[in-house]
Motif scaffolding. Structure first.
Motif, short mmCIF file in Angstrom:
data_model
loop_
_atom_site.label_atom_id
_atom_site.label_comp_id
_atom_site.label_asym_id
_atom_site.label_seq_id
_atom_site.Cartn_x
_atom_site.Cartn_y
_atom_site.Cartn_z
N SER A 48 0.83 -1.21 0.00
CA SER A 48 0.00 0.00 0.00
C SER A 48 0.86 1.25 0.00
CB SER A 48 -0.93 -0.01 1.22
OG SER A 48 -1.78 1.09 1.20
N VAL A 49 1.24 1.69 -1.20
CA VAL A 49 2.03 2.91 -1.39
C VAL A 49 1.16 3.86 -2.20
CG1 VAL A 49 4.13 3.91 -2.35
CG2 VAL A 49 4.18 1.60 -1.37
N MET A 50 0.92 5.06 -1.63
CA MET A 50 0.02 6.02 -2.28
C MET A 50 0.75 7.32 -2.59
SD MET A 50 -3.26 5.45 0.23
CE MET A 50 -4.42 6.39 -0.75
N SER A 51 0.36 7.96 -3.68
CA SER A 51 0.91 9.26 -4.05
C SER A 51 0.07 10.37 -3.43
CB SER A 51 0.89 9.42 -5.57
OG SER A 51 1.72 8.45 -6.16
N PRO A 52 0.64 11.56 -3.22
CA PRO A 52 -0.15 12.67 -2.68
C PRO A 52 -1.40 12.92 -3.52
CG PRO A 52 2.17 13.24 -2.66
CD PRO A 52 2.04 11.94 -3.42
N GLY A 53 -2.53 13.10 -2.82
CA GLY A 53 -3.82 13.32 -3.47
C GLY A 53 -4.60 12.05 -3.73
N GLN A 54 -3.95 10.93 -3.62
CA GLN A 54 -4.62 9.65 -3.87
C GLN A 54 -5.45 9.26 -2.64
OE1 GLN A 54 -1.85 6.57 -4.93
NE2 GLN A 54 -3.46 5.11 -5.48
N THR A 55 -6.61 8.66 -2.89
CA THR A 55 -7.47 8.18 -1.82
C THR A 55 -7.76 6.71 -2.02
OG1 THR A 55 -9.50 8.76 -3.00
CG2 THR A 55 -8.60 10.43 -1.52
N GLY A 56 -8.18 6.05 -0.96
CA GLY A 56 -8.53 4.63 -1.05
C GLY A 56 -8.96 4.12 0.31
N LYS A 57 -8.98 2.81 0.43
CA LYS A 57 -9.33 2.18 1.70
C LYS A 57 -8.06 1.90 2.48
CE LYS A 57 -12.42 -0.97 2.10
NZ LYS A 57 -13.22 -2.18 1.90
N ALA A 58 -8.16 2.04 3.79
CA ALA A 58 -7.00 1.77 4.65
C ALA A 58 -6.77 0.26 4.73
CB ALA A 58 -7.25 2.34 6.04
N PRO A 59 -5.53 -0.16 4.64
CA PRO A 59 -5.24 -1.59 4.77
C PRO A 59 -5.43 -2.03 6.22
CG PRO A 59 -3.20 -0.36 4.63
CD PRO A 59 -4.32 0.62 4.42
N ASN A 60 -5.67 -3.29 6.41
CA ASN A 60 -5.82 -3.89 7.75
C ASN A 60 -6.98 -3.31 8.54
OD1 ASN A 60 -3.52 -5.48 7.26
ND2 ASN A 60 -2.21 -3.80 7.91
N HIS A 61 -7.99 -2.82 7.85
CA HIS A 61 -9.21 -2.33 8.50
C HIS A 61 -10.37 -2.67 7.58
CE1 HIS A 61 -12.22 0.31 10.21
NE2 HIS A 61 -11.43 0.45 11.26
N PRO A 62 -11.47 -3.21 8.11
CA PRO A 62 -12.56 -3.61 7.22
C PRO A 62 -13.19 -2.46 6.45
CG PRO A 62 -13.23 -3.78 9.52
CD PRO A 62 -11.77 -3.49 9.50
N CYS A 63 -13.21 -1.26 7.04
CA CYS A 63 -13.83 -0.14 6.34
C CYS A 63 -13.33 1.18 6.92
CB CYS A 63 -15.35 -0.22 6.44
SG CYS A 63 -16.18 1.07 5.49
N ALA A 64 -12.31 1.73 6.33
CA ALA A 64 -11.79 3.05 6.70
C ALA A 64 -11.19 3.66 5.44
CB ALA A 64 -10.74 2.95 7.80
N GLY A 65 -11.33 4.96 5.32
CA GLY A 65 -10.78 5.65 4.15
C GLY A 65 -9.44 6.27 4.48
N VAL A 66 -8.60 6.42 3.47
CA VAL A 66 -7.30 7.05 3.65
C VAL A 66 -7.05 8.00 2.49
CG1 VAL A 66 -6.02 5.19 2.53
CG2 VAL A 66 -4.86 6.63 4.15
N GLU A 67 -6.46 9.15 2.82
CA GLU A 67 -6.06 10.12 1.80
C GLU A 67 -4.60 10.47 2.06
OE1 GLU A 67 -7.13 14.53 0.00
OE2 GLU A 67 -8.28 13.75 1.67
N CYS A 68 -3.80 10.39 1.01
CA CYS A 68 -2.38 10.71 1.12
C CYS A 68 -2.17 12.20 0.85
CB CYS A 68 -1.57 9.88 0.13
SG CYS A 68 0.21 10.18 0.20
N HIS A 69 -1.40 12.83 1.72
CA HIS A 69 -1.03 14.24 1.55
C HIS A 69 0.46 14.30 1.28
CE1 HIS A 69 -4.97 15.18 3.20
NE2 HIS A 69 -4.71 14.34 4.19
N GLY A 70 0.97 15.46 1.03
CA GLY A 70 2.40 15.61 0.77
C GLY A 70 3.26 15.25 1.97
N ASP A 71 4.52 14.99 1.73
CA ASP A 71 5.52 14.67 2.75
C ASP A 71 5.19 13.41 3.55
OD1 ASP A 71 7.03 16.88 2.00
OD2 ASP A 71 5.99 18.18 3.41
N GLY A 72 4.46 12.48 2.96
CA GLY A 72 4.20 11.21 3.62
C GLY A 72 3.17 11.26 4.73
N HIS A 73 2.38 12.31 4.81
CA HIS A 73 1.30 12.37 5.80
C HIS A 73 0.02 11.84 5.17
CE1 HIS A 73 3.99 15.20 7.89
NE2 HIS A 73 3.39 14.72 8.97
#
Length: 114
Positions: A48-73
């Motif tokens: 699970s490697v995401m680029s800034p601005g990319q969104t998706g589901k969080a790994p290892n969780h049945p249902c959570a969203g994740v959004e990647c921001h700059g600088d690895g946050h």
């Protein structure tokens, strides 16, 4: 005094519009997900490697969203807390294969009087 009342009224109306439009939210966490092997990206797991601005589901969780921001946050958001209908118990997610937040739909057990 009337100028103060007018300003207070404007502030109150703005707050009412802002807060009145808010829907229930789940927990929101901002995490540092940087990895020197993937500079500027969010690394949430080995697959699970995401680029800034990319969104998706969080790994290892049945249902959570994740959004990647700059600088690895990254921002991770869970489903909003919901109360089951009266007399029912909250059960598992209906379909964890759906994208977030559609995967937040829950099953209820209303078969027994609770």
């Amino acid at each position: 005094m009337s100028r103060f009342v007018a300003i207070a009224a404007i502030v109150f109306i703005c707050l009412a519009v802002i807060l009145g439009g808010q829907q229930a939210q789940g927990a929101i966490a901002r995490v540092k997900a940087a990895n020197p092997d993937h500079p500027g990206k969010c690394v949430l797991g080995p697959n699970s490697v995401m680029s800034p601005g990319q969104t998706g589901k969080a790994p290892n969780h049945p249902c959570a969203g994740v959004e990647c921001h700059g600088d690895g946050h990254a921002t991770i958001t869970t489903c909003a807390a919901v109360a089951p209908p009266k007399g029912c118990k909250l059960r598992d997610f209906v379909n964890t294969n759906r994208d977030f937040p559609a995967c937040c739909e829950r099953n209820y057990d209303c078969s027994k009087h609770i």
